[in-house]
Design an enzyme around this catalytic site. Structure first.
Site, PDB file in Angstrom:
ATOM      1  N   HIS A  93      50.790  -9.926  93.414  1.00  0.00           N
ATOM      2  CA  HIS A  93      50.123 -10.513  92.253  1.00  0.00           C
ATOM      3  C   HIS A  93      50.169 -12.035  92.331  1.00  0.00           C
ATOM      4  CE1 HIS A  93      51.097  -6.460  90.862  1.00  0.00           C
ATOM      5  NE2 HIS A  93      50.071  -6.582  90.049  1.00  0.00           N
ATOM      6  N   ASP A 165      43.272  -2.253  95.125  1.00  0.00           N
ATOM      7  CA  ASP A 165      44.138  -2.754  94.061  1.00  0.00           C
ATOM      8  C   ASP A 165      43.349  -3.862  93.347  1.00  0.00           C
ATOM      9  OD1 ASP A 165      46.327  -3.126  92.429  1.00  0.00           O
ATOM     10  OD2 ASP A 165      47.768  -3.326  94.060  1.00  0.00           O
TER      11      ASP A 165
END
Length: 444
Positions: A93, A165
């Protein structure tokens, strides 16, 4: 990881079944679960308790059990993050992670859960924003044709949906941009792009794909291959064009089913792992002793510790005192905690780490242990916390809070029940270096 600690495949399938029934009742037909990542790196900052554990066989078996539980009950399951995110030291992230292990390690440790998932008929697999040096040292799996088409489609024979993702994660958006990366992902073999982030980022993704199709950078043949797989799942297997609307009253009733809550509580009790007990536990619930519950704020919130104190109050005939420190407990707060400890008969100290344990939390546990009162520490996140305070009198792993602080009160309630005498059922799904081996777990 708590489910992994139960070692109970039937329980893993039952949890997935209940999740699927509740999901369909509330209008959801696709779950980005289960994690097939083998968490071999204790310092992994993003997977942690989201994984079933560090053992490849355990992860494979649990992954298959949950796939069955979801898909038999009308929800698409997703094995993620292909080809494995368990050995990273970077949170994708926030940055681009790379793993440097060889092809043999990939084949023997990280790929087997995905192979087991494919053999079990999993309908979707999610990509990892991770560079797998053994396959493609230049591009993360999400953008790599060598990984998605070469490895996953051609070598491993996966015929279901490949979903990326989130493309707004910095590993992708900061390196390539959400739009260009979306085109790269589809050309690499992805069927569905997870266009998260801000509205402009989502529009950038859509516009980039649209322009790429019109310009020929993305071929109609490539897009049609994905559309066929999507329609096969939506139209034919899951029949999502029938009964398209949910009934809120029925949904409320289903998610409030007492038997589901009972199952969750039972699985949680069987997950709680007692790793150390120097004649500290169990606490006697029926005596009139004062119990101090002291622990840190978690992501700025005091509610976790307050909720645990309430659970202790529900179990104990004696009084409960609670105190919440900063995430990294200060010396002043530790002094205040010691003052409260002097008036208490026994102490519960929850700690929380998503990666490394803050030094102040370890200092708090050590100080309370030196107070001479019976002390039990409860790890709410990763089970490795005891490495920072090995002298504590008793230690329980609950696996109740993951990387972003998403709470599972059922699990910490079960930990409190164990503190007050319920039999713990968990076996460690990871090893804690220098202290406890994989599979270790005490009982009363």
């Amino acid at each position: 990881m708590g489910i992994g600690a139960t070692r109970n495949l039937k329980a893993a399938e039952e949890v997935a079944k209940i999740t699927a029934i509740e999901s369909r009742a509330t209008g959801f037909n696709w779950n980005y679960s289960p994690l097939a990542d083998v968490n071999t790196n204790p310092a992994n900052p993003v997977i942690g308790v989201r994984s079933f554990g560090e053992n490849t066989d355990l992860v494979s078996q649990m992954t298959v059990a949950q796939i069955k539980g979801y898909q038999k009950n009308g929800v698409i399951a997703t094995a993620k993050h292909f080809p494995g995110h368990g050995d990273t030291s970077v949170d994708s992230h926030l940055g681009l992670a790379a793993v440097t292990y060889d092809r043999k390690t990939l084949e023997e440790v990280h790929l087997p859960p995905f192979k087991a998932a494919i053999a079990a008929g999993v309908d979707s697999i999610m990509t990892a924003h991770v560079i797998i040096n053994a396959i493609d040292p230049e591009l993360p799996a999400t953008l790599s044709k060598k990984v998605l088409t070469g490895l996953l489609r051609e070598e491993m024979g996966f015929k279901g949906l490949i979903v990326t993702d989130a493309m707004s994660m910095h590993a992708i958006s900061e390196e390539w941009g959400s739009g260009p990366a979306a085109v790269m992902a589809v050309n690499a073999g992805a069927d569905i792009v997870m266009a998260t982030g801000t509205l402009p980022e989502q529009l950038e993704t859509f516009d980039a794909l649209n322009k790429a199709l019109k310009s020929g950078q993305l071929s109609e043949k490539r897009v049609d291959e994905s559309l066929k797989r999507i329609f096969d799942a939506k139209l034919f297997k899951y029949k999502l064009f029938k009964d398209r609307y949910t009934n809120p009253d029925k949904a409320a009733k289903i998610v409030s089913t007492p038997a589901y809550k009972q199952t969750a509580a039972e699985v949680a009790r069987n997950s709680i792992t007692l790793l150390k007990n120097n004649k500290v536990l169990p606490f006697n619930a029926s005596d009139n002793k004062t119990t101090l519950v002291v622990g840190p704020k978690i992501y700025g919130s005091t509610s976790y510790i307050e909720d645990i104190a309430k659970a202790a109050d529900d179990k104990s005939a004696g009084s409960i005192t609670s105190f919440v420190t900063a995430t990294d407990s200060t010396d002043t707060e530790i002094g205040q905690a010691l003052q409260l400890a002097s008036k208490a008969d026994r102490i519960i100290v929850p700690t929380f780490s998503a990666s490394g344990l803050p030094a102040g939390q370890a200092k708090l546990v050590k100080a309370l242990q030196q107070s001479g009162k019976p002390v039990v520490a409860v790890s709410l996140g990763l089970p490795y916390d005891i490495q920072s305070y090995p002298e504590v009198g008793a230690y329980i792993a609950s696996y109740a809070v993951e990387r972003w602080g998403s709470p599972v009160p059922t699990s910490w309630n079960a930990a409190v029940e164990v503190i007050f005498g319920t039999q713990p059922g968990g076996k460690l799904p990871v090893s804690i270096e220098g202290l406890y081996k994989y599979g270790y777990g005490l009982s009363y």
